[in-house]
Design an enzyme around this catalytic site. Structure first.
Site, PDB file in Angstrom:
ATOM      1  N   ASP A   1       7.459  13.913  -5.496  1.00  0.00           N
ATOM      2  CA  ASP A   1       7.817  15.294  -5.473  1.00  0.00           C
ATOM      3  C   ASP A   1       9.302  15.449  -5.879  1.00  0.00           C
ATOM      4  O   ASP A   1       9.882  14.333  -6.152  1.00  0.00           O
ATOM      5  CB  ASP A   1       7.370  16.055  -4.120  1.00  0.00           C
ATOM      6  CG  ASP A   1       8.447  15.537  -3.111  1.00  0.00           C
ATOM      7  OD1 ASP A   1       9.367  14.755  -3.305  1.00  0.00           O
ATOM      8  OD2 ASP A   1       8.332  16.159  -1.880  1.00  0.00           O
TER       9      ASP A   1
ATOM     10  N   CYS B   1       7.585  10.703  -1.884  1.00  0.00           N
ATOM     11  CA  CYS B   1       8.278  12.037  -1.260  1.00  0.00           C
ATOM     12  C   CYS B   1       9.533  11.619  -0.621  1.00  0.00           C
ATOM     13  O   CYS B   1       9.828  10.517  -0.363  1.00  0.00           O
ATOM     14  CB  CYS B   1       7.288  13.067  -0.631  1.00  0.00           C
ATOM     15  SG  CYS B   1       6.544  12.500   0.741  1.00  0.00           S
TER      16      CYS B   1
ATOM     17  N   THR C   1       9.776  11.256   3.023  1.00  0.00           N
ATOM     18  CA  THR C   1       9.320  10.408   3.754  1.00  0.00           C
ATOM     19  C   THR C   1       8.300   9.545   3.391  1.00  0.00           C
ATOM     20  O   THR C   1       8.089   8.410   3.969  1.00  0.00           O
ATOM     21  CB  THR C   1       8.732  11.152   5.016  1.00  0.00           C
ATOM     22  OG1 THR C   1       7.824  11.786   4.705  1.00  0.00           O
ATOM     23  CG2 THR C   1       9.755  11.809   5.703  1.00  0.00           C
TER      24      THR C   1
ATOM     25  N   HIS D   1      -5.293  -7.113   2.637  1.00  0.00           N
ATOM     26  CA  HIS D   1      -6.316  -6.941   3.892  1.00  0.00           C
ATOM     27  C   HIS D   1      -6.841  -5.416   3.581  1.00  0.00           C
ATOM     28  O   HIS D   1      -8.217  -5.349   3.861  1.00  0.00           O
ATOM     29  CB  HIS D   1      -5.545  -6.936   5.169  1.00  0.00           C
ATOM     30  CG  HIS D   1      -5.479  -8.306   5.505  1.00  0.00           C
ATOM     31  ND1 HIS D   1      -5.091  -8.728   6.913  1.00  0.00           N
ATOM     32  CD2 HIS D   1      -5.368  -9.536   4.954  1.00  0.00           C
ATOM     33  CE1 HIS D   1      -4.972  -9.847   7.030  1.00  0.00           C
ATOM     34  NE2 HIS D   1      -5.057 -10.562   5.701  1.00  0.00           N
TER      35      HIS D   1
ATOM     36  N   ARG E   1      13.837   9.023   1.131  1.00  0.00           N
ATOM     37  CA  ARG E   1      14.955   9.182   2.020  1.00  0.00           C
ATOM     38  C   ARG E   1      14.919   8.289   3.311  1.00  0.00           C
ATOM     39  O   ARG E   1      15.731   8.513   4.132  1.00  0.00           O
ATOM     40  CB  ARG E   1      14.742  10.602   2.671  1.00  0.00           C
ATOM     41  CG  ARG E   1      14.895  11.934   1.500  1.00  0.00           C
ATOM     42  CD  ARG E   1      14.735  13.230   1.931  1.00  0.00           C
ATOM     43  NE  ARG E   1      14.792  14.182   0.872  1.00  0.00           N
ATOM     44  CZ  ARG E   1      14.203  15.669   1.109  1.00  0.00           C
ATOM     45  NH1 ARG E   1      13.639  15.834   2.056  1.00  0.00           N
ATOM     46  NH2 ARG E   1      14.730  16.275   0.244  1.00  0.00           N
TER      47      ARG E   1
ATOM     48  N   HIS F   1     -12.180  -8.919   4.725  1.00  0.00           N
ATOM     49  CA  HIS F   1     -11.698  -7.786   4.662  1.00  0.00           C
ATOM     50  C   HIS F   1     -12.473  -6.637   3.783  1.00  0.00           C
ATOM     51  O   HIS F   1     -12.360  -5.485   3.955  1.00  0.00           O
ATOM     52  CB  HIS F   1     -10.330  -7.921   4.085  1.00  0.00           C
ATOM     53  CG  HIS F   1      -9.567  -8.903   4.939  1.00  0.00           C
ATOM     54  ND1 HIS F   1      -9.009  -8.543   6.170  1.00  0.00           N
ATOM     55  CD2 HIS F   1      -8.912 -10.246   4.435  1.00  0.00           C
ATOM     56  CE1 HIS F   1      -8.445  -9.701   6.687  1.00  0.00           C
ATOM     57  NE2 HIS F   1      -8.388 -10.554   5.695  1.00  0.00           N
TER      58      HIS F   1
ATOM     59  N   ARG G   1     -14.436  -4.607   6.083  1.00  0.00           N
ATOM     60  CA  ARG G   1     -14.011  -3.565   6.726  1.00  0.00           C
ATOM     61  C   ARG G   1     -13.642  -2.358   5.934  1.00  0.00           C
ATOM     62  O   ARG G   1     -13.628  -1.370   6.276  1.00  0.00           O
ATOM     63  CB  ARG G   1     -12.714  -4.189   7.195  1.00  0.00           C
ATOM     64  CG  ARG G   1     -13.053  -5.069   8.621  1.00  0.00           C
ATOM     65  CD  ARG G   1     -11.969  -6.157   8.908  1.00  0.00           C
ATOM     66  NE  ARG G   1     -12.382  -7.093   9.762  1.00  0.00           N
ATOM     67  CZ  ARG G   1     -11.658  -8.080  10.140  1.00  0.00           C
ATOM     68  NH1 ARG G   1     -10.636  -8.394   9.638  1.00  0.00           N
ATOM     69  NH2 ARG G   1     -12.339  -8.884  11.104  1.00  0.00           N
TER      70      ARG G   1
END
Ligand code: RB5
Length: 146
Positions: A12, A69, A71, A102, A113, A137, A140
């Site tokens: 973004d 973005c 965060t 994994h 940020r 893995h 899973r």
């Protein structure tokens, strides 16, 4: 030798500069880059860009995706709504390596940020150079896909 990938990038408005820095960095390493923008810092909506990049991965137009973005969290949530996407947010290199080894994560999310440029590039390097280990893995990961 590190495997070369076709990598789609998107973000973004909060992460334009870091995304373009990452694009140049991985292109210089020989990866094929599909940067789907945006290119202006005009305010936009991270779900649109996370899902657009995710669609490129599930369509097979890219092997892996890197999305950003502010965060890394919102765009990761949006990407993970697309069937077949396994995306993790990473702020450290250990996690970036492990989500490939994994979890067979086909997308990496970063918070522009949260991490500085140097750490972000190290995280990207750790992610792109790691390979899925398969075996237990894979069992899973198949359970995630349902
Ligand atoms: C935009 O201000 C910000 O909310 C966005 O980049 C992101 O951090 C959301 O998860």
């Amino acid at each position: 030798m590190t495997v070369k990938h076709r990598v789609v990038l998107s973000s973004d408005h909060a992460a334009i500069d870091l995304r373009q820095t990452i694009a140049r960095h991985i292109q210089a390493q020989g990866h094929e880059v599909l940067d789907i923008g945006p290119t202006t810092t005009e305010s936009t909506h991270y779900p649109l860009h996370g899902q657009a990049a995710a669609q490129k991965v599930v369509a097979g137009e890219a092997d892996l995706g890197i999305i950003l973005c502010g965060t890394g969290q919102g765009i990761m949530m949006a990407a993970n709504k697309v069937a077949g996407i396994r995306c993790g947010v990473c702020s450290d290199t250990f996690s970036a390596r492990m989500i490939r080894q994994h979890n067979d994560a086909n997308m990496l999310s970063l918070g522009a940020r949260v991490v500085g440029e140097g750490l972000a590039l190290d995280i990207v390097d750790a992610y792109l150079s790691a390979e899925f280990e398969g075996g237990r893995h894979a069992t899973r990961v198949d359970m995630i896909e349902g």
